[in-house]
Design a protein around this motif. Structure first.
Motif, mmCIF file in Angstrom:
data_model
loop_
_atom_site.group_PDB
_atom_site.id
_atom_site.type_symbol
_atom_site.label_atom_id
_atom_site.label_comp_id
_atom_site.label_asym_id
_atom_site.label_seq_id
_atom_site.Cartn_x
_atom_site.Cartn_y
_atom_site.Cartn_z
ATOM 1 N N ALA A 11 64.734 16.770 53.834
ATOM 2 C CA ALA A 11 66.114 17.255 53.843
ATOM 3 C C ALA A 11 66.702 17.103 52.445
ATOM 4 O O ALA A 11 66.636 16.023 51.851
ATOM 5 N N ASN A 12 67.245 18.191 51.934
ATOM 6 C CA ASN A 12 67.892 18.214 50.621
ATOM 7 C C ASN A 12 66.930 17.903 49.477
ATOM 8 O O ASN A 12 67.361 17.457 48.426
ATOM 9 N N VAL A 13 65.649 18.160 49.672
ATOM 10 C CA VAL A 13 64.657 17.897 48.637
ATOM 11 C C VAL A 13 64.403 19.153 47.814
ATOM 12 O O VAL A 13 64.544 19.138 46.592
ATOM 13 N N LEU A 14 64.044 20.238 48.472
ATOM 14 C CA LEU A 14 63.693 21.456 47.747
ATOM 15 C C LEU A 14 64.902 22.177 47.183
ATOM 16 O O LEU A 14 64.757 23.132 46.422
ATOM 17 N N ARG A 15 66.064 21.726 47.509
ATOM 18 C CA ARG A 15 67.292 22.322 46.979
ATOM 19 C C ARG A 15 67.294 22.293 45.449
ATOM 20 O O ARG A 15 67.887 23.144 44.812
ATOM 21 N N GLN A 16 66.620 21.307 44.879
ATOM 22 C CA GLN A 16 66.582 21.142 43.423
ATOM 23 C C GLN A 16 65.519 22.028 42.766
ATOM 24 O O GLN A 16 65.481 22.147 41.556
ATOM 25 N N TYR A 17 64.638 22.614 43.567
ATOM 26 C CA TYR A 17 63.549 23.429 43.039
ATOM 27 C C TYR A 17 64.026 24.847 42.766
ATOM 28 O O TYR A 17 65.007 25.308 43.333
ATOM 29 N N ASP A 18 63.270 25.565 41.944
ATOM 30 C CA ASP A 18 63.495 26.998 41.786
ATOM 31 C C ASP A 18 62.991 27.681 43.046
ATOM 32 O O ASP A 18 61.988 27.253 43.632
ATOM 33 N N GLU A 19 63.642 28.755 43.435
ATOM 34 C CA GLU A 19 63.243 29.471 44.650
ATOM 35 C C GLU A 19 61.770 29.888 44.599
ATOM 36 O O GLU A 19 61.062 29.823 45.601
ATOM 37 N N ALA A 20 61.289 30.282 43.447
ATOM 38 C CA ALA A 20 59.903 30.734 43.307
ATOM 39 C C ALA A 20 58.885 29.630 43.583
ATOM 40 O O ALA A 20 57.727 29.915 43.872
ATOM 41 N N GLU A 21 59.299 28.375 43.517
ATOM 42 C CA GLU A 21 58.392 27.244 43.742
ATOM 43 C C GLU A 21 58.273 26.844 45.208
ATOM 44 O O GLU A 21 57.344 26.122 45.578
ATOM 45 N N VAL A 22 59.180 27.298 46.042
ATOM 46 C CA VAL A 22 59.254 26.816 47.421
ATOM 47 C C VAL A 22 57.992 27.122 48.218
ATOM 48 O O VAL A 22 57.449 26.240 48.897
ATOM 49 N N ALA A 23 57.490 28.328 48.173
ATOM 50 C CA ALA A 23 56.309 28.690 48.973
ATOM 51 C C ALA A 23 55.112 27.805 48.642
ATOM 52 O O ALA A 23 54.387 27.365 49.536
ATOM 53 N N ALA A 24 54.908 27.520 47.371
ATOM 54 C CA ALA A 24 53.780 26.669 46.973
ATOM 55 C C ALA A 24 53.968 25.237 47.472
ATOM 56 O O ALA A 24 53.008 24.596 47.906
ATOM 57 N N VAL A 25 55.195 24.738 47.424
ATOM 58 C CA VAL A 25 55.469 23.381 47.916
ATOM 59 C C VAL A 25 55.256 23.336 49.426
ATOM 60 O O VAL A 25 54.635 22.396 49.946
ATOM 61 N N TRP A 26 55.766 24.353 50.140
ATOM 62 C CA TRP A 26 55.531 24.413 51.588
ATOM 63 C C TRP A 26 54.037 24.395 51.885
ATOM 64 O O TRP A 26 53.577 23.658 52.754
ATOM 65 N N ALA A 27 53.276 25.212 51.188
ATOM 66 C CA ALA A 27 51.829 25.288 51.426
ATOM 67 C C ALA A 27 51.157 23.949 51.151
ATOM 68 O O ALA A 27 50.297 23.500 51.921
ATOM 69 N N ARG A 28 51.548 23.300 50.073
ATOM 70 C CA ARG A 28 50.966 21.999 49.730
ATOM 71 C C ARG A 28 51.282 20.960 50.796
ATOM 72 O O ARG A 28 50.406 20.219 51.246
ATOM 73 N N LEU A 29 52.538 20.903 51.225
ATOM 74 C CA LEU A 29 52.921 19.924 52.247
ATOM 75 C C LEU A 29 52.250 20.228 53.595
ATOM 76 O O LEU A 29 51.746 19.324 54.255
#
Length: 148
Positions: A11-29
């Motif tokens: 919660a409120n973690v990826l808010r600090q990331y660039d939108e383009a980074e989200v899919a890769a972070v989701w995939a990694r997690l």
């Protein structure tokens, strides 16, 4: 696999990331989850009255949940500022996130007569109207009455 989490809540973690980074972070997690595991990623306000999260498995997003303390809500689109990073920039005309919030506001307005029975009854009616309009609403009144 032993040692892998069944649930990861961010919660409120990826808010600090660039939108383009989200899919890769989701995939990694999601790649680190136990079989059948779930990632819950979203954004909430400082005191937890408004929260929007995406539930994801290894195959990708499963659901988006809009949750609020109903007494604090003027209209459902107030939740737009709590959209997860993957959706917050999608709240523009022509995008499904925008259409959903627009339709939710309309359903909320149409359900105004139910407000005399309380915010929960108004919310339930608005969610029923969303489902009737073709939005893929899950669960039922028992969960909806919680403001989800």
């Amino acid at each position: 696999m032993a040692g892998r989490p069944v649930l990861v809540r961010a919660a409120n973690v990826l808010r600090q990331y660039d939108e383009a980074e989200v899919a890769a972070v989701w995939a990694r997690l999601c790649g680190r989850l136990a079989l059948g595991g779930l990632l819950v990623e979203g954004t909430c306000d400082e005191i937890g009255r408004r929260h929007v999260w995406v539930a994801l498995g290894p195959q990708g997003p499963r659901t988006v949940t809009f949750a609020t303390r109903l007494g604090s809500l003027e209209r459902p689109s107030d939740l737009a500022e709590r959209l997860p990073k993957a959706l917050i920039h999608r709240n523009v005309p022509g995008e499904p996130a925008h259409a959903f919030l627009r339709d939710f506001d309309r359903a909320w307005a149409s359900a105004a007569p139910y407000a005399s029975y309380g915010a929960r009854q108004r919310w339930i009616r608005a969610v029923r109207d969303l489902a009737a309009a073709g939005w893929p609403v899950t669960d039922g009144p028992a969960r909806w009455r919680q403001g989800k």
